[in-house]
Design a protein around this motif. Sequence first.
Motif, PDB file in Angstrom:
ATOM      1  N   ARG A 168       0.821  -1.208   0.000  1.00 46.47           N
ATOM      2  CA  ARG A 168       0.000   0.000   0.000  1.00 46.47           C
ATOM      3  C   ARG A 168       0.857   1.261   0.000  1.00 46.47           C
ATOM      4  O   ARG A 168       0.498   2.264  -0.596  1.00 46.47           O
ATOM      5  CB  ARG A 168      -0.933  -0.005   1.217  1.00 46.47           C
ATOM      6  CG  ARG A 168      -1.913  -1.170   1.201  1.00 46.47           C
ATOM      7  CD  ARG A 168      -2.752  -1.207   2.458  1.00 46.47           C
ATOM      8  NE  ARG A 168      -3.514   0.023   2.581  1.00 46.47           N
ATOM      9  CZ  ARG A 168      -3.675   0.697   3.714  1.00 46.47           C
ATOM     10  NH1 ARG A 168      -3.095   0.265   4.832  1.00 46.47           N
ATOM     11  NH2 ARG A 168      -4.396   1.786   3.745  1.00 46.47           N
ATOM     12  N   TYR A 169       1.999   1.198   0.709  1.00 53.81           N
ATOM     13  CA  TYR A 169       2.903   2.343   0.807  1.00 53.81           C
ATOM     14  C   TYR A 169       4.341   1.838   0.750  1.00 53.81           C
ATOM     15  O   TYR A 169       4.622   0.690   1.070  1.00 53.81           O
ATOM     16  CB  TYR A 169       2.706   3.083   2.138  1.00 53.81           C
ATOM     17  CG  TYR A 169       1.309   3.594   2.398  1.00 53.81           C
ATOM     18  CD1 TYR A 169       0.842   4.760   1.793  1.00 53.81           C
ATOM     19  CD2 TYR A 169       0.455   2.906   3.275  1.00 53.81           C
ATOM     20  CE1 TYR A 169      -0.442   5.240   2.042  1.00 53.81           C
ATOM     21  CE2 TYR A 169      -0.829   3.375   3.533  1.00 53.81           C
ATOM     22  CZ  TYR A 169      -1.266   4.538   2.910  1.00 53.81           C
ATOM     23  OH  TYR A 169      -2.526   4.999   3.161  1.00 53.81           O
ATOM     24  N   TRP A 170       5.255   2.736   0.358  1.00 50.55           N
ATOM     25  CA  TRP A 170       6.673   2.380   0.403  1.00 50.55           C
ATOM     26  C   TRP A 170       7.444   3.507   1.099  1.00 50.55           C
ATOM     27  O   TRP A 170       7.002   4.655   1.145  1.00 50.55           O
ATOM     28  CB  TRP A 170       7.233   2.090  -0.990  1.00 50.55           C
ATOM     29  CG  TRP A 170       7.416   3.286  -1.889  1.00 50.55           C
ATOM     30  CD1 TRP A 170       6.489   3.860  -2.708  1.00 50.55           C
ATOM     31  CD2 TRP A 170       8.624   4.035  -2.078  1.00 50.55           C
ATOM     32  NE1 TRP A 170       7.026   4.920  -3.396  1.00 50.55           N
ATOM     33  CE2 TRP A 170       8.344   5.053  -3.030  1.00 50.55           C
ATOM     34  CE3 TRP A 170       9.911   3.947  -1.545  1.00 50.55           C
ATOM     35  CZ2 TRP A 170       9.305   5.977  -3.437  1.00 50.55           C
ATOM     36  CZ3 TRP A 170      10.863   4.867  -1.960  1.00 50.55           C
ATOM     37  CH2 TRP A 170      10.553   5.861  -2.891  1.00 50.55           C
ATOM     38  N   GLY A 171       8.600   3.124   1.646  1.00 51.18           N
ATOM     39  CA  GLY A 171       9.359   4.120   2.387  1.00 51.18           C
ATOM     40  C   GLY A 171      10.844   3.803   2.444  1.00 51.18           C
ATOM     41  O   GLY A 171      11.315   2.794   1.917  1.00 51.18           O
ATOM     42  N   ILE A 172      11.575   4.685   3.105  1.00 50.28           N
ATOM     43  CA  ILE A 172      13.022   4.564   3.284  1.00 50.28           C
ATOM     44  C   ILE A 172      13.331   4.761   4.762  1.00 50.28           C
ATOM     45  O   ILE A 172      12.623   5.479   5.457  1.00 50.28           O
ATOM     46  CB  ILE A 172      13.790   5.599   2.427  1.00 50.28           C
ATOM     47  CG1 ILE A 172      13.249   7.011   2.671  1.00 50.28           C
ATOM     48  CG2 ILE A 172      13.700   5.237   0.949  1.00 50.28           C
ATOM     49  CD1 ILE A 172      13.973   8.118   1.899  1.00 50.28           C
ATOM     50  N   THR A 173      14.404   4.118   5.244  1.00 50.30           N
ATOM     51  CA  THR A 173      14.720   4.211   6.671  1.00 50.30           C
ATOM     52  C   THR A 173      16.217   4.343   6.916  1.00 50.30           C
ATOM     53  O   THR A 173      17.042   3.928   6.107  1.00 50.30           O
ATOM     54  CB  THR A 173      14.248   2.964   7.458  1.00 50.30           C
ATOM     55  OG1 THR A 173      15.223   1.918   7.354  1.00 50.30           O
ATOM     56  CG2 THR A 173      12.918   2.451   6.964  1.00 50.30           C
ATOM     57  N   ILE A 187      13.794  12.235  -0.204  1.00 49.93           N
ATOM     58  CA  ILE A 187      12.431  12.747  -0.049  1.00 49.93           C
ATOM     59  C   ILE A 187      12.110  13.713  -1.187  1.00 49.93           C
ATOM     60  O   ILE A 187      11.041  13.648  -1.812  1.00 49.93           O
ATOM     61  CB  ILE A 187      12.265  13.444   1.315  1.00 49.93           C
ATOM     62  CG1 ILE A 187      12.217  12.407   2.437  1.00 49.93           C
ATOM     63  CG2 ILE A 187      11.000  14.302   1.344  1.00 49.93           C
ATOM     64  CD1 ILE A 187      12.317  13.007   3.824  1.00 49.93           C
ATOM     65  N   GLN A 188      13.023  14.598  -1.476  1.00 50.44           N
ATOM     66  CA  GLN A 188      12.822  15.592  -2.520  1.00 50.44           C
ATOM     67  C   GLN A 188      12.753  14.966  -3.911  1.00 50.44           C
ATOM     68  O   GLN A 188      11.926  15.363  -4.745  1.00 50.44           O
ATOM     69  CB  GLN A 188      13.945  16.625  -2.480  1.00 50.44           C
ATOM     70  CG  GLN A 188      13.934  17.492  -1.228  1.00 50.44           C
ATOM     71  CD  GLN A 188      15.175  18.361  -1.114  1.00 50.44           C
ATOM     72  OE1 GLN A 188      16.299  17.904  -1.331  1.00 50.44           O
ATOM     73  NE2 GLN A 188      14.986  19.621  -0.763  1.00 50.44           N
ATOM     74  N   ASN A 189      13.611  13.969  -4.154  1.00 50.82           N
ATOM     75  CA  ASN A 189      13.740  13.426  -5.507  1.00 50.82           C
ATOM     76  C   ASN A 189      12.831  12.240  -5.811  1.00 50.82           C
ATOM     77  O   ASN A 189      12.401  12.066  -6.958  1.00 50.82           O
ATOM     78  CB  ASN A 189      15.193  13.001  -5.757  1.00 50.82           C
ATOM     79  CG  ASN A 189      16.157  14.163  -5.707  1.00 50.82           C
ATOM     80  OD1 ASN A 189      15.788  15.301  -5.988  1.00 50.82           O
ATOM     81  ND2 ASN A 189      17.396  13.895  -5.338  1.00 50.82           N
ATOM     82  N   GLU A 190      12.532  11.420  -4.789  1.00 50.90           N
ATOM     83  CA  GLU A 190      11.810  10.172  -5.043  1.00 50.90           C
ATOM     84  C   GLU A 190      10.393  10.152  -4.493  1.00 50.90           C
ATOM     85  O   GLU A 190       9.597   9.287  -4.858  1.00 50.90           O
ATOM     86  CB  GLU A 190      12.595   8.984  -4.463  1.00 50.90           C
ATOM     87  CG  GLU A 190      13.992   8.822  -5.044  1.00 50.90           C
ATOM     88  CD  GLU A 190      13.980   8.440  -6.520  1.00 50.90           C
ATOM     89  OE1 GLU A 190      12.928   7.988  -7.025  1.00 50.90           O
ATOM     90  OE2 GLU A 190      15.028   8.585  -7.176  1.00 50.90           O
ATOM     91  N   LYS A 191      10.058  11.056  -3.595  1.00 51.29           N
ATOM     92  CA  LYS A 191       8.711  11.182  -3.030  1.00 51.29           C
ATOM     93  C   LYS A 191       8.178   9.871  -2.442  1.00 51.29           C
ATOM     94  O   LYS A 191       7.121   9.362  -2.844  1.00 51.29           O
ATOM     95  CB  LYS A 191       7.726  11.695  -4.096  1.00 51.29           C
ATOM     96  CG  LYS A 191       8.137  12.979  -4.781  1.00 51.29           C
ATOM     97  CD  LYS A 191       8.181  14.146  -3.816  1.00 51.29           C
ATOM     98  CE  LYS A 191       8.380  15.483  -4.535  1.00 51.29           C
ATOM     99  NZ  LYS A 191       9.703  15.593  -5.174  1.00 51.29           N
ATOM    100  N   PRO A 192       8.872   9.282  -1.468  1.00 55.28           N
ATOM    101  CA  PRO A 192       8.321   8.082  -0.803  1.00 55.28           C
ATOM    102  C   PRO A 192       7.065   8.449  -0.018  1.00 55.28           C
ATOM    103  O   PRO A 192       6.812   9.622   0.275  1.00 55.28           O
ATOM    104  CB  PRO A 192       9.454   7.663   0.131  1.00 55.28           C
ATOM    105  CG  PRO A 192      10.173   8.938   0.440  1.00 55.28           C
ATOM    106  CD  PRO A 192      10.122   9.739  -0.833  1.00 55.28           C
ATOM    107  N   ASP A 193       6.286   7.446   0.337  1.00 56.62           N
ATOM    108  CA  ASP A 193       5.121   7.694   1.195  1.00 56.62           C
ATOM    109  C   ASP A 193       5.553   7.920   2.637  1.00 56.62           C
ATOM    110  O   ASP A 193       4.933   8.715   3.350  1.00 56.62           O
ATOM    111  CB  ASP A 193       4.168   6.487   1.154  1.00 56.62           C
ATOM    112  CG  ASP A 193       3.601   6.240  -0.225  1.00 56.62           C
ATOM    113  OD1 ASP A 193       2.890   7.112  -0.723  1.00 56.62           O
ATOM    114  OD2 ASP A 193       3.878   5.168  -0.790  1.00 56.62           O
ATOM    115  N   PHE A 194       6.614   7.215   3.053  1.00 56.69           N
ATOM    116  CA  PHE A 194       7.086   7.276   4.435  1.00 56.69           C
ATOM    117  C   PHE A 194       8.600   7.423   4.474  1.00 56.69           C
ATOM    118  O   PHE A 194       9.311   6.931   3.591  1.00 56.69           O
ATOM    119  CB  PHE A 194       6.737   5.977   5.188  1.00 56.69           C
ATOM    120  CG  PHE A 194       5.323   5.873   5.673  1.00 56.69           C
ATOM    121  CD1 PHE A 194       4.997   6.135   7.003  1.00 56.69           C
ATOM    122  CD2 PHE A 194       4.308   5.484   4.808  1.00 56.69           C
ATOM    123  CE1 PHE A 194       3.691   6.013   7.458  1.00 56.69           C
ATOM    124  CE2 PHE A 194       3.002   5.362   5.252  1.00 56.69           C
ATOM    125  CZ  PHE A 194       2.694   5.637   6.579  1.00 56.69           C
TER     126      PHE A 194
END
Length: 307
Positions: A168-173, A187-194
């Motif tokens: 449903r969502y993808w993110g980076i940590t 965040i600026q370049n790839e626009k993850p959800d989280f």
Amino acid sequence: MKKYSRREASKLMLCASAGTIMSPSLMSYAEDGLKKRKIPSSGELLPIVGLGTWQSFDVGSDQTARARLKEVLTCMKDYGGTCIDSSPMYGSSERVVGDLTKALGMQDHFFYATKVWTSGRQSGIDQMQRSMHNMGRSQMDLMQIHNLIDWKEHIKTLKDWKERKKIRYWGITHYTNSSHETLAKLIQNEKPDFVQFNYSINQRNAEKRLLGTAHDHGVAVIINRPYAGGSLFRKTRGKSLPPWCKEQEINSWGQFFLKYILAHSAVNLVIPGTSKPHHMVDNLKAGIGRLPDKETKAKMVSLLADM
């Protein structure tokens, strides 16, 4: 006074049997409810206190430990918490989460988050499929790239999986201050959800840029290491909260540390880990009731600095 059904009362008694004293104050917090914030990319509401599983859920087949973790999950559900965050890096944690939520009949209550922690496209796909099987999910709520390992490759897979509704969502940590600049750029370049990262009252590097960048670009924030690896509890051991904390609805040092984090409007969720039911309830209480304003936050930082 809220009246509870027999089923609700049984669940609350389960928390009590685990060592959580259901005082009148605690009951009123349960009645008021856990705060929620919107996931920017969808508008879905997510309760602001969740559960991390590093170490705490890596118990394998230990039945005594599993019984205690069932009580943790029951208390979490009763107080409105939903997000469980895990990773294949965390030993047996994913499998334990899957087994226990199934045994409790709670599979569809929680918001499941885990991570990909390997290099290579196919290796990542294979690992994520195992994670979904271990956690009992045909669709994962949130899949994250753990510590940015091979992120360029995995981002392509996660965007594709979201399009195909496998997630449903993808993110980076990440969990270090040194990663914050890279996270901000992604965040600026790839626009993850989280985005998930470290932030605590005594490690406030995220306040410089990262929290603002996430807010400005509509990316939901999950906070890990809220207790700075336990160092905050070591610093405050044996010390009492000052009287003014009661006015702020802060009733423990754990709530003190979590409420500081949750007061930041960019933070969607904090995920302290625990294997103890009474700690789970105390953590959840940080997301119920009043949160500190700017002046109170400064007072909190000053108090800790003077110790």
